[in-house]
Design a protein around this motif. Structure first.
Motif, short mmCIF file in Angstrom:
data_model
loop_
_atom_site.label_atom_id
_atom_site.label_comp_id
_atom_site.label_asym_id
_atom_site.label_seq_id
_atom_site.Cartn_x
_atom_site.Cartn_y
_atom_site.Cartn_z
N LEU A 196 0.83 -1.21 0.00
CA LEU A 196 0.00 0.00 0.00
C LEU A 196 0.86 1.26 0.00
O LEU A 196 0.50 2.25 -0.66
CB LEU A 196 -0.93 -0.01 1.22
CG LEU A 196 -2.01 -1.10 1.23
CD1 LEU A 196 -2.76 -1.08 2.55
CD2 LEU A 196 -2.97 -0.91 0.06
N LYS A 197 1.98 1.24 0.70
CA LYS A 197 2.86 2.41 0.75
C LYS A 197 3.44 2.71 -0.64
O LYS A 197 3.45 3.86 -1.09
CB LYS A 197 3.99 2.16 1.76
CG LYS A 197 4.85 3.38 2.04
CD LYS A 197 5.91 3.05 3.08
CE LYS A 197 6.71 4.29 3.45
NZ LYS A 197 5.90 5.29 4.16
N VAL A 198 3.91 1.67 -1.33
CA VAL A 198 4.49 1.87 -2.66
C VAL A 198 3.39 2.24 -3.66
O VAL A 198 3.60 3.08 -4.54
CB VAL A 198 5.24 0.60 -3.11
CG1 VAL A 198 5.69 0.72 -4.56
CG2 VAL A 198 6.44 0.35 -2.21
N GLU A 199 2.23 1.64 -3.54
CA GLU A 199 1.13 1.97 -4.44
C GLU A 199 0.72 3.44 -4.31
O GLU A 199 0.46 4.11 -5.33
CB GLU A 199 -0.06 1.06 -4.13
CG GLU A 199 0.13 -0.38 -4.58
CD GLU A 199 -1.02 -1.28 -4.16
OE1 GLU A 199 -1.03 -2.46 -4.56
OE2 GLU A 199 -1.91 -0.79 -3.44
N ALA A 200 0.70 3.94 -3.08
CA ALA A 200 0.34 5.34 -2.88
C ALA A 200 1.40 6.28 -3.43
O ALA A 200 1.09 7.33 -4.00
CB ALA A 200 0.12 5.61 -1.39
N PHE A 201 2.67 5.89 -3.32
CA PHE A 201 3.76 6.75 -3.80
C PHE A 201 3.86 6.73 -5.32
O PHE A 201 4.07 7.76 -5.95
CB PHE A 201 5.08 6.29 -3.17
CG PHE A 201 6.27 7.05 -3.65
CD1 PHE A 201 6.52 8.35 -3.21
CD2 PHE A 201 7.17 6.48 -4.55
CE1 PHE A 201 7.63 9.06 -3.65
CE2 PHE A 201 8.27 7.18 -5.00
CZ PHE A 201 8.51 8.47 -4.55
N MET A 202 3.72 5.54 -5.92
CA MET A 202 3.92 5.39 -7.37
C MET A 202 2.63 5.53 -8.17
O MET A 202 2.68 5.74 -9.38
CB MET A 202 4.55 4.03 -7.66
CG MET A 202 5.96 3.86 -7.14
SD MET A 202 7.18 4.77 -8.11
CE MET A 202 7.05 3.94 -9.68
N GLY A 203 1.48 5.36 -7.53
CA GLY A 203 0.23 5.38 -8.26
C GLY A 203 0.04 4.15 -9.12
O GLY A 203 -0.43 4.24 -10.26
N ILE A 204 0.44 2.98 -8.58
CA ILE A 204 0.37 1.73 -9.33
C ILE A 204 -0.33 0.68 -8.47
O ILE A 204 -0.65 0.92 -7.31
CB ILE A 204 1.76 1.22 -9.72
CG1 ILE A 204 2.60 0.98 -8.44
CG2 ILE A 204 2.46 2.19 -10.65
CD1 ILE A 204 3.95 0.35 -8.70
N GLN A 205 -0.55 -0.49 -9.06
CA GLN A 205 -1.05 -1.65 -8.34
C GLN A 205 0.06 -2.70 -8.29
O GLN A 205 0.49 -3.20 -9.33
CB GLN A 205 -2.30 -2.22 -9.02
CG GLN A 205 -3.53 -1.34 -8.94
CD GLN A 205 -4.08 -1.25 -7.52
OE1 GLN A 205 -4.01 -2.21 -6.76
NE2 GLN A 205 -4.62 -0.09 -7.17
N VAL A 206 0.52 -3.03 -7.09
CA VAL A 206 1.57 -4.03 -6.94
C VAL A 206 0.94 -5.42 -7.08
O VAL A 206 0.01 -5.76 -6.34
CB VAL A 206 2.27 -3.90 -5.58
CG1 VAL A 206 3.30 -5.02 -5.39
CG2 VAL A 206 2.95 -2.54 -5.46
N PRO A 207 1.41 -6.25 -8.01
CA PRO A 207 0.81 -7.58 -8.19
C PRO A 207 1.11 -8.49 -7.00
O PRO A 207 2.15 -8.37 -6.35
CB PRO A 207 1.47 -8.09 -9.48
CG PRO A 207 2.76 -7.34 -9.56
CD PRO A 207 2.51 -5.99 -8.96
N THR A 208 0.19 -9.40 -6.74
CA THR A 208 0.39 -10.37 -5.67
C THR A 208 1.27 -11.51 -6.16
O THR A 208 1.56 -11.64 -7.37
CB THR A 208 -0.95 -10.92 -5.20
OG1 THR A 208 -1.58 -11.64 -6.29
CG2 THR A 208 -1.88 -9.79 -4.74
#
Length: 334
Positions: free
Chosen positions: A45-57
């Motif tokens: 969630l931290k990286v998604e908020a910073f990059m504006g992406i969806q991190v795959p599982t």
């Protein structure tokens, strides 16, 4: 765990500084590479908020459909490949799924294993030399460097496997006088060939997945008019990769040849055993015939009343056994 990578300029050289990111810390704006190793949901969630992406599982990274491995979403380019990991004599080699996410000038990598290629690249980047930090100024150049290191590592693995296969080839065709040692050596050789074949097969699968990524990048860079140096690096890496694929195919073919040769030698050993039983059956057939004749309960058999009848029958059986054996040795069938 998340590691930050930031370009640092020194006196006449460039470095890529690597440091861990605590969950409560903010991500600096000059970060060019976020390396996520077995990330938690909070880190995602931290990286998604910073990059504006969806991190795959992790489950999504195991997909094999090309549309799930290479795609663009919300201005970010997602590329998932397989990298060989656990390449050692004490561990079974495996393929680690790694997702590369490019957005603007930043790169995010998501992985759940520790391939040797990543350690090699971070160590190399930490002591790189050049004219300044330009080699680490964007995620594209870092991605190109990572893939190049993966290819270099693949070349080392294939070279090592080629040397081991050459040594096995010499052992397969060497002459051994001890049949028991010969059989044990052939069994060990079969197991070794199986391990090498499995490793080369996985390495080739990794190369194929990296080739898909490079082809996608090459097409994108041509369309977007990327810097010429970057496009040349991608094309050069792609040529190296394709040559390694050919070498991996050659090693697979060689392993198949050695496997066929080993199985052929095993069949020869088994045929020798069967031949021995066949010869023994033929050798003892005439004595058995003689013994069966004199075992018949007939009254009119002159040899039964003869004083030397029994020694004569034994001698006849011995001669009947020796003559076929001598004939086989004379014909070099034994």
């Amino acid at each position: 765990m998340i590691f930050l990578h930031q370009p640092v300029a020194g006196a006449g050289h460039s470095l890529l500084e690597r440091r861990p990111l605590e969950l409560q810390d903010a991500i600096p704006d000059d970060t060019v590479w976020l390396d996520m190793i077995r990330p938690s949901r909070e880190e995602d969630l931290k990286v998604e908020a910073f990059m504006g992406i969806q991190v795959p599982t992790r489950e999504e990274m195991k997909d094999i459909e090309p549309s799930e491995l290479l795609y663009v979403e919300d201005g970010a380019r997602y590329m998932t490949g397989r990298v060989l990991s656990k390449v050692s004599d004490s561990e079974d080699p495996g393929l680690a799924g790694i997702t590369f996410i490019l957005r603007e000038n930043r790169l995010v990598t998501v992985r759940y294993e520790e391939p040797q290629a990543f350690r090699m690249y971070t160590q190399r980047a930490g002591r790189a030399t050049g004219n300044g930090p330009a080699s680490f100024h964007s995620g594209e150049t870092i991605l190109a460097g990572l893939i190049e290191t993966v290819i270099d590592r693949a070349a080392d693995v294939l070279q090592l496997q080629g040397e081991r296969i050459d040594r096995l080839s010499g052992k397969i065709f060497e002459v051994q006088d001890d049949p028991s040692a010969r059989n044990t050596a052939l069994q060990d050789t079969l197991r070794a060939l199986g391990r090498h074949g499995d490793l080369i097969s996985k390495q080739r699968e990794s190369l194929v997945s990296m080739e898909r990524i490079l082809l996608s990048l090459s097409a994108t860079y041509r369309t977007n008019k990327a810097p010429r140096e970057l496009r040349e690096d991608v094309r050069s890496t792609l040529r190296d990769l394709q040559s390694l694929e050919e070498h991996a195919t050659f090693l697979s073919t060689k392993i198949q040849f050695l496997l066929d040769a080993t199985l052929g030698l095993v069949n020869l050993e088994q045929n020798n055993i069967i031949k021995l039983f066949s010869v023994m059956a033929v050798v003892f057939m005439p004595p058995t015939l003689i013994a069966s004749i004199y075992g018949m309960n007939f009254k009119t058999m002159p040899e039964l009343d003869w004083h030397f009848g029994y020694p004569m029958a034994v001698l006849m059986m011995i001669v009947a056994a020796v003559l076929p054996y001598a004939f086989f040795r004379w014909k070099k069938w034994l």
